[in-house]
Design a protein around this motif. Sequence first.
Motif, PDB file in Angstrom:
ATOM      1  N   TYR A 294       6.573   0.358   9.729  1.00  0.00           N
ATOM      2  CA  TYR A 294       5.854   0.942  10.850  1.00  0.00           C
ATOM      3  C   TYR A 294       4.361   0.657  10.665  1.00  0.00           C
ATOM      4  N   SER A 295       3.694   0.260  11.731  1.00  0.00           N
ATOM      5  CA  SER A 295       2.268  -0.050  11.644  1.00  0.00           C
ATOM      6  C   SER A 295       1.449   1.229  11.654  1.00  0.00           C
ATOM      7  N   ALA A 296       0.206   1.113  11.170  1.00  0.00           N
ATOM      8  CA  ALA A 296      -0.734   2.236  11.132  1.00  0.00           C
ATOM      9  C   ALA A 296      -2.138   1.689  11.333  1.00  0.00           C
ATOM     10  N   PRO A 297      -3.062   2.493  11.818  1.00  0.00           N
ATOM     11  CA  PRO A 297      -4.451   2.027  11.936  1.00  0.00           C
ATOM     12  C   PRO A 297      -4.986   1.549  10.592  1.00  0.00           C
ATOM     13  N   SER A 298      -5.796   0.492  10.633  1.00  0.00           N
ATOM     14  CA  SER A 298      -6.267  -0.129   9.388  1.00  0.00           C
ATOM     15  C   SER A 298      -7.121   0.823   8.558  1.00  0.00           C
ATOM     16  N   GLN A 299      -7.728   1.837   9.190  1.00  0.00           N
ATOM     17  CA  GLN A 299      -8.538   2.792   8.430  1.00  0.00           C
ATOM     18  C   GLN A 299      -7.707   3.587   7.431  1.00  0.00           C
ATOM     19  N   LEU A 300      -6.377   3.626   7.632  1.00  0.00           N
ATOM     20  CA  LEU A 300      -5.514   4.424   6.766  1.00  0.00           C
ATOM     21  C   LEU A 300      -5.006   3.645   5.558  1.00  0.00           C
ATOM     22  N   ILE A 301      -5.375   2.370   5.425  1.00  0.00           N
ATOM     23  CA  ILE A 301      -4.901   1.586   4.288  1.00  0.00           C
ATOM     24  C   ILE A 301      -5.366   2.246   2.987  1.00  0.00           C
ATOM     25  N   GLY A 302      -4.413   2.434   2.084  1.00  0.00           N
ATOM     26  CA  GLY A 302      -4.701   3.083   0.812  1.00  0.00           C
ATOM     27  C   GLY A 302      -4.434   4.572   0.823  1.00  0.00           C
ATOM     28  N   GLN A 303      -4.236   5.164   2.002  1.00  0.00           N
ATOM     29  CA  GLN A 303      -3.960   6.594   2.094  1.00  0.00           C
ATOM     30  C   GLN A 303      -2.455   6.852   1.943  1.00  0.00           C
ATOM     31  N   ARG A 304      -2.109   8.070   1.561  1.00  0.00           N
ATOM     32  CA  ARG A 304      -0.707   8.490   1.477  1.00  0.00           C
ATOM     33  C   ARG A 304      -0.436   9.453   2.633  1.00  0.00           C
TER      34      ARG A 304
END
Length: 488
Positions: free
Chosen positions: A322-332
């Motif tokens: 599932y895709s997510a906004p790039s700002q969330l990369i590295g978040q859990r």
Amino acid sequence: MSDLQTHSQRTAAARAGFSERTARRIDADPTLPSNRKIAHGRTVADPLEGYWEADLLPLLAKDSALQAVTLLRHLQSLHPLAFPDDRIRRTLERRVRQWRALNGPERDIIFRQSPEPGYMAQSDFTHADDLGVMIAGQPFPHLLYHFVMVYSRWEHVGVVLGGESFTALAENLQQALWSLGGVPHNHRTDSLSAAFRNLTSDQRQDINQRYEAFVGHYGMETSRNNRGEAHENGAVESQNRHLKTAIAQALILRGNRDFVSITDYRRFVDLLVARRNRQRADAVLAEQAHLKPLPARRTTDFIETVVPVTRTGGFLVKSVFYSAPSQLIGQRLRVHVYDDRIEAYLGATLVVHHPRARGRDDGHRVHVVNYHHVIHALRRKPQALCNSVYRDNLFPRTEYAEAWKVLQRDLPRRDACRRMVDLLFIAHERACEAELAHLLAADLACGTLPDPETLTLRLMPRHMTLPTDVPVAHPSLASFDALLGGAA
């Protein structure tokens, strides 16, 4: 006998209404039929004499599940000359059936129950593929979750996209209880074997604990019918058949089994069930007096999992990307998994939601991608579109996919990628996804290559001249004083 005094035996029998042979038999034995002793006996020799007790009874005594045809094949193998064909099959079947009735094992008895108002509700899943429902022209395989109050027959139906699972059961059961306005004392299901299929022992234990916590929140007792004994869940099992018949009949009256969306189909089913429940209004009122009150709030009806957002711009849930906004990369993210959707939270904030997808059996990864999440990164690297593993899942509508096919066919790869990314960026930046799709469809129908600059001009808002001499009447302040005085 009176006619026989003046007529021949044939004539007397004809006048009495029976055959001459019957007349001869009556003459041979003048005893009245009511005074005769009926002699029961065989008219032909027993074809199984000497074989039944010696060859067959020991086998039946050892295992009464043996079928008559199996015993016949056994006899034919032992005595091929005595039993060259299947002529005695019916005789053997009657003999086995009679032996089971007299000497067979004890059989289960169905005890009919008198339903108690407010006591028991039953849940079940039933396949609805035979209804032939279609969504946007595509076949729609699905299940129906069916909740039935045993006493009043009040029912709730939910359309289930996946298979039998805890989320499908909990989400629809909770909706049923709040629609009913009360809680029954006991909730019965089948063995739920399909919900536990392909799960490890730890996962089964976890779902069992979740289910016990769920029904504990509502103060319900739980019960399950024995495996393979569907009649123990008879109230909902019989209603399954009636429900699907009612839906099939309503689809015939509708004249079309194709729905625009799943939401439209769910609304269709809800309206049908509401009409059926109106016919049980008196029984429901009587039952509601015996229901337990609902708790102050709802409880968890989803499975929660924690996943990291990777550098690929998304996260994995049950082998689906599932895709997510790039700002969330590295978040859990904490992901709530429902039957038809997923919701991802960063802390207490909902940051991502997608329709839920299921993995494929052939091992290929399934992708659910929202182009809004990746369009800015893709615009910086437009050539990544061509060989992206989720390229075909990136297009929001079929018109965009068709435009990509034409661009890829008629332009060099570099130009095709850049032009397609520009089209997606226009849809994202101007929030005109549907309008742009119509323009793309018109260009493709005319054989024109979609051009982002031309389409941008066609999407420009029309300039309107606003009137400048609009009269505005300003009320006096004294009128407000009068209003306040009247209120006082």
